[in-house]
Write a protein that holds these residues in place. Structure first.
Motif: not given
Length: 136
Positions: A103-127
């Motif tokens: 929520d603090a990061a916002g959608d654009d930054l979250m897209d960049q964060v998730l690109l650096q993480l292994p698959p499946g982290y989007d679920l841990l972030f609730g997105r």
């Protein structure tokens, strides 16, 4: 916009249904330290600017990860570091913290964060993204 310390902890406390701000803080410190070990460069720095100073410092000075943890190992590591947590309860702790971070990061930054993480982290972030949703 950077979240204030109290507001950040209150969101984590509510989402994790913790009895006290201290429990929420303990979960936040562990999850952010583990997350920080997986993020690098401008993405980690930008995410840190969106968090309260204490949490930003934890994210910027993480534990050293020898290799990226998949989501299962991230959950196990979280359970090992949070007193009283188990592998069954750790996803709850992780979700409370990472959804607040998202929520603090916002959608654009979250897209960049998730690109650096292994698959499946989007679920841990609730997105969940299209590739991890269980439905068509």
């Amino acid at each position: 916009m950077t979240l204030r310390w109290e507001a950040f902890l209150e969101k984590v406390r509510e989402r994790g249904e913790y009895d006290s701000p201290q429990e929420a803080e303990r979960a936040a410190r562990v999850v952010l330290a583990l997350l920080g070990a997986h993020l690098v460069g401008d993405v980690r720095a930008e995410l840190a600017t969106r968090l309260p100073e204490t949490m930003a410092l934890i994210l910027l000075n993480p534990l050293q990860a020898a290799e990226p943890l998949n989501t299962e190992r991230f959950v196990r590591a979280t359970a090992a570091w949070i007193e009283g947590a188990t592998e069954a309860t750790a996803p709850w702790d992780i979700g409370a913290v990472l959804s607040t971070v998202a929520d603090a990061a916002g959608d654009d930054l979250m897209d960049q964060v998730l690109l650096q993480l292994p698959p499946g982290y989007d679920l841990l972030f609730g997105r969940p993204t299209a590739r991890t949703r269980p439905w068509p």
